[in-house]
Design an enzyme around this catalytic site. Structure first.
Site, mmCIF file in Angstrom:
data_model
loop_
_atom_site.group_PDB
_atom_site.id
_atom_site.type_symbol
_atom_site.label_atom_id
_atom_site.label_comp_id
_atom_site.label_asym_id
_atom_site.label_seq_id
_atom_site.Cartn_x
_atom_site.Cartn_y
_atom_site.Cartn_z
ATOM 1 C CG LEU A 1 -1.802 -1.288 1.281
ATOM 2 C CD1 LEU A 1 -2.688 -1.246 2.643
ATOM 3 C CD2 LEU A 1 -2.905 -1.280 0.406
ATOM 4 C CB THR B 1 3.538 7.277 -6.707
ATOM 5 O OG1 THR B 1 3.040 6.656 -7.687
ATOM 6 C CG2 THR B 1 4.998 7.893 -7.188
ATOM 7 N N GLY C 1 12.848 20.744 -12.070
ATOM 8 C CA GLY C 1 11.422 20.957 -11.151
ATOM 9 C C GLY C 1 12.040 20.130 -9.838
ATOM 10 C CD GLU D 1 13.184 24.225 -16.533
ATOM 11 O OE1 GLU D 1 13.428 23.069 -15.927
ATOM 12 O OE2 GLU D 1 12.500 24.764 -17.069
ATOM 13 C CB ALA E 1 12.815 14.922 -13.308
ATOM 14 C CB THR E 2 9.978 16.687 -18.447
ATOM 15 O OG1 THR E 2 9.865 15.040 -18.756
ATOM 16 C CG2 THR E 2 11.527 16.828 -18.828
ATOM 17 N NE ARG F 1 4.087 11.402 -10.794
ATOM 18 C CZ ARG F 1 4.795 10.207 -10.598
ATOM 19 N NH1 ARG F 1 6.023 9.914 -10.742
ATOM 20 N NH2 ARG F 1 3.816 9.198 -10.532
ATOM 21 C CG HIS G 1 16.378 33.334 21.574
ATOM 22 N ND1 HIS G 1 16.752 33.805 20.348
ATOM 23 C CD2 HIS G 1 17.294 33.341 22.472
ATOM 24 C CE1 HIS G 1 17.956 33.835 20.340
ATOM 25 N NE2 HIS G 1 18.483 33.764 21.723
HETATM 26 P P1 NAD Z 1 7.855 19.852 -12.459
HETATM 27 O O1 NAD Z 1 6.859 20.072 -13.230
HETATM 28 O O2 NAD Z 1 8.303 20.229 -11.083
HETATM 29 O O3 NAD Z 1 9.229 20.352 -13.238
HETATM 30 C C1 NAD Z 1 9.547 19.750 -14.442
HETATM 31 C C2 NAD Z 1 10.563 20.565 -15.144
HETATM 32 O O4 NAD Z 1 10.707 20.102 -16.464
HETATM 33 C C3 NAD Z 1 10.017 22.044 -15.582
HETATM 34 O O5 NAD Z 1 10.656 22.949 -14.915
HETATM 35 C C4 NAD Z 1 9.952 22.063 -16.975
HETATM 36 O O6 NAD Z 1 10.218 23.441 -17.637
HETATM 37 C C5 NAD Z 1 11.023 21.257 -17.489
HETATM 38 N N1 NAD Z 1 10.947 20.821 -18.951
HETATM 39 C C6 NAD Z 1 9.825 20.323 -19.447
HETATM 40 N N2 NAD Z 1 10.212 19.932 -20.744
HETATM 41 C C7 NAD Z 1 11.478 19.955 -20.710
HETATM 42 C C8 NAD Z 1 12.436 19.945 -21.885
HETATM 43 N N3 NAD Z 1 12.169 19.602 -23.270
HETATM 44 N N4 NAD Z 1 13.834 20.083 -21.891
HETATM 45 C C9 NAD Z 1 14.180 20.624 -20.472
HETATM 46 N N5 NAD Z 1 13.213 20.999 -19.403
HETATM 47 C C10 NAD Z 1 12.050 20.673 -19.636
HETATM 48 O O7 NAD Z 1 7.819 18.129 -12.683
HETATM 49 P P2 NAD Z 1 8.937 17.065 -11.695
HETATM 50 O O8 NAD Z 1 10.019 17.538 -11.035
HETATM 51 O O9 NAD Z 1 9.065 15.939 -12.676
HETATM 52 O O10 NAD Z 1 7.718 16.595 -10.835
HETATM 53 C C11 NAD Z 1 6.512 15.807 -11.181
HETATM 54 C C12 NAD Z 1 5.534 16.377 -10.058
HETATM 55 O O11 NAD Z 1 5.556 15.496 -8.960
HETATM 56 C C13 NAD Z 1 5.304 17.820 -9.934
HETATM 57 O O12 NAD Z 1 3.907 18.086 -9.789
HETATM 58 C C14 NAD Z 1 6.044 18.206 -8.526
HETATM 59 O O13 NAD Z 1 5.106 18.949 -7.807
HETATM 60 C C15 NAD Z 1 5.333 16.458 -7.835
HETATM 61 N N6 NAD Z 1 6.545 16.249 -6.819
HETATM 62 C C16 NAD Z 1 6.461 16.967 -5.611
HETATM 63 C C17 NAD Z 1 7.433 16.750 -4.672
HETATM 64 C C18 NAD Z 1 7.593 17.402 -3.455
HETATM 65 O O14 NAD Z 1 6.426 17.964 -3.103
HETATM 66 N N7 NAD Z 1 8.666 17.707 -2.711
HETATM 67 C C19 NAD Z 1 8.784 15.843 -5.079
HETATM 68 C C20 NAD Z 1 8.538 15.138 -6.199
HETATM 69 C C21 NAD Z 1 7.498 15.347 -6.997
#
Ligand code: NAD
Length: 462
Positions: free
Chosen positions: A38, A41, A178, A199, A266-267, A269, A441
């Site tokens: 359970l 992700t 991201g 990026e 990491a572009t 989800r 403090h």
């Molecule tokens: P993200 O949307 O945070 O970042 C993706 C990045 O990839 C963006 O900056 C975008 O401009 C870039 N990108 C897209 N196409 C591109 C290209 N062709 N060339 C270069 N750069 C490009 O997505 P993520 O980091 O994959 O995370 C996915 C989701 O998971 C997000 O919604 C995030 O909030 C969530 N997440 C949250 C946490 C947390 O809260 N700490 C941790 C992991 C993931």
């Protein structure tokens, strides 16, 4: 045929929290989950394992950079990657078993397998069909890749593969600055990997307050991450033992290549709804492929609800959890509600970055008059004692009413500090309310109070 008040599909943070709340409110509840464990992700291949690796690699960083200064001498620890992964897996196991215990405690049936909805009110899993007065889809999301890039989870990986690499790569190329890219990029930079982040945009962390993003970027640079912005990735190709990434610099359209032992994509989800049978049911989707809901989590099909990453809004575990509780309350005849104006976002790097509410950019765009109160952690004794004085707190308040509109923190424990501002915002507090609240403090929280003071007559320690 078993019959339930609610069947929830998916046992991630949205689904399992929804199931527990449904059971607490007296509804006969089942939750369908196809994974072996359970937690979805978040617990299995997301939030929790990445935090374990961030914690371990941060300890290494501290031992290498700060121990001697504190008089802690001796050889810095060596990295045993196999043991680090085992520790991470143990943390996952403890958490996923914890949810199993909570299901038993709350008498929630775990239906094991992948669900299909053959018609409203029915859920089929394997050979069995179950009846449900209401169905909640909480199936989450999956990594979205780019055209021209195929994720093999070996050389070209998503966050899932990145959390279980067989060895620490010498060179890692991260596509996307991201949250995922910077958290996992940080882990590897601390473990000695040469990390290059590509990026597309001119700024890292889209959506973050631009001033915070700039400072964050310079800190990451000092930590050894090479960040190339304005880089549109065209393709990634897996060769024998490494992968090659081709990108175009947007400013002059020039083409470049960079290779790594591993490439992390990491572009972003996208909603994961395959196999549910939504097409046949006639469930409306948004233009971005999310399940459309009416503000009360109702889809276009009667008795069918959806929450979390599968619907609109930030893809965050805690947003899904809140929606899970809200929809449970709605199904139990109560008034479930989520305040979307007060959902914090945190990046768990060191220093952490945390934000809630409006950014300066969004306020300017809305033409709203605001004031800014800022305070650097350089003026905070506790942060200095921890070698963590990089960064600052920034509070945005309405120019006339002083009501807090947003807050942004780059600094130690930012992910914890942000919550006092969330509570303040939830109660409609002014910056003065926060400034008049006594803060212990020495704590890092004092920096939050100082930023609130800076919205008025001024901070004391700056
Ligand atoms: P993200 O949307 O945070 O970042 C993706 C990045 O990839 C963006 O900056 C975008 O401009 C870039 N990108 C897209 N196409 C591109 C290209 N062709 N060339 C270069 N750069 C490009 O997505 P993520 O980091 O994959 O995370 C996915 C989701 O998971 C997000 O919604 C995030 O909030 C969530 N997440 C949250 C946490 C947390 O809260 N700490 C941790 C992991 C993931």
């Amino acid at each position: 045929m078993a019959s339930y008040d609610v069947i929830i599909i998916g046992a991630g943070p949205g689904g399992y929290v929804c199931a527990i709340r449904c059971a607490q409110l007296g509804l006969k509840t089942a939750c369908v989950e196809g994974r072996e464990t359970l937690g979805g992700t978040c617990l299995n291949v997301g939030c929790i394992p990445s935090k374990a690796l961030l914690h371990a690699s941060h300890q290494l960083h501290e031992s290498q950079h700060n121990f001697e200064k504190m008089g802690l001498k001796g050889a810095a620890p060596k990295v045993d990657w196999t043991q680090m992964l085992a520790y991470k897996d143990e943390v996952i196991a403890q958490n996923t078993k914890g949810i199993e215990f909570l299901f038993k405690k709350n008498k929630i049936d775990w239906i094991k397998g992948w669900a299909t909805i053959p018609e409203p009110g029915l859920v089929t899993v394997g050979d069995e069909t179950h009846k449900a007065k209401n169905i909640v889809i909480a199936t989450g999301s999956e990594p979205a890749t780019l055209p021209g890039i195929e994720i093999d989870e070996k050389l070209i990986v998503s966050s899932t593969g990145a959390l279980s690499l067989p060895k620490i790569p010498k060179k890692l190329v991260v596509i996307g600055a991201g949250v995922i890219g910077l958290e996992l990029g940080s882990v590897h930079a601390r473990l000695g990997t040469q990390v290059t982040v590509l990026e597309y945009l001119d700024q890292i962390t889209p959506g973050l307050d631009a001033e915070i993003a700039r400072s964050f970027r310079s800190i990451l640079k000092k930590q050894g991450l090479e960040i190339i912005t304005g880089a549109a990735v065209q393709s990634a190709e897996a060769l024998k033992t490494k992968a090659k990434v081709t990108y175009k610099l947007r400013k002059d359209d020039s083409t470049h290549q960079v290779d790594g032992d591993v490439v992390l994509v990491a572009t972003g989800r996208k909603p994961f709804t395959q196999g549910l049978g939504l097409d046949a049911l006639g469930v409306d989707l948004t233009q971005r492929g999310q399940i459309a809901t009416d503000g009360q989590y109702k889809t276009s099909v009667n008795g069918l609800y959806a929450i979390g990453d599968a619907i609109e809004g930030p893809m965050l575990a805690h947003k899904a959890e809140d929606e899970g509780m809200a929809v449970a309350e709605i199904l139990a005849g109560q008034k479930g509600h989520v305040n979307y104006g007060v959902i914090p976002g945190v990046i768990y790097t060191a220093p952490e970055v945390a934000a809630v509410g409006a950014t300066e950019e969004s306020l300017k765009e809305a033409g709203r008059a605001y004031k800014v109160g800022k305070f650097s952690f350089m003026g905070n004794g506790r942060a200095k004692a921890m070698f963590a004085a990089d960064g600052f707190v920034k509070i945005l308040a309405d120019a006339e009413t002083d009501r807090i509109l947003g807050a942004h923190i780059l600094g130690p424990n930012a992910g914890e500090l942000i919550h006092e501002i969330c509570v303040a915002m939830e109660f409609g507090a002014s910056a003065e309310d926060l400034a008049r609240t006594c803060h212990a403090h020495p704590t890092c929280s004092e920096a939050v109070r100082e930023a609130a003071l800076a919205c008025g007559d001024g901070a004391i320690h700056s």
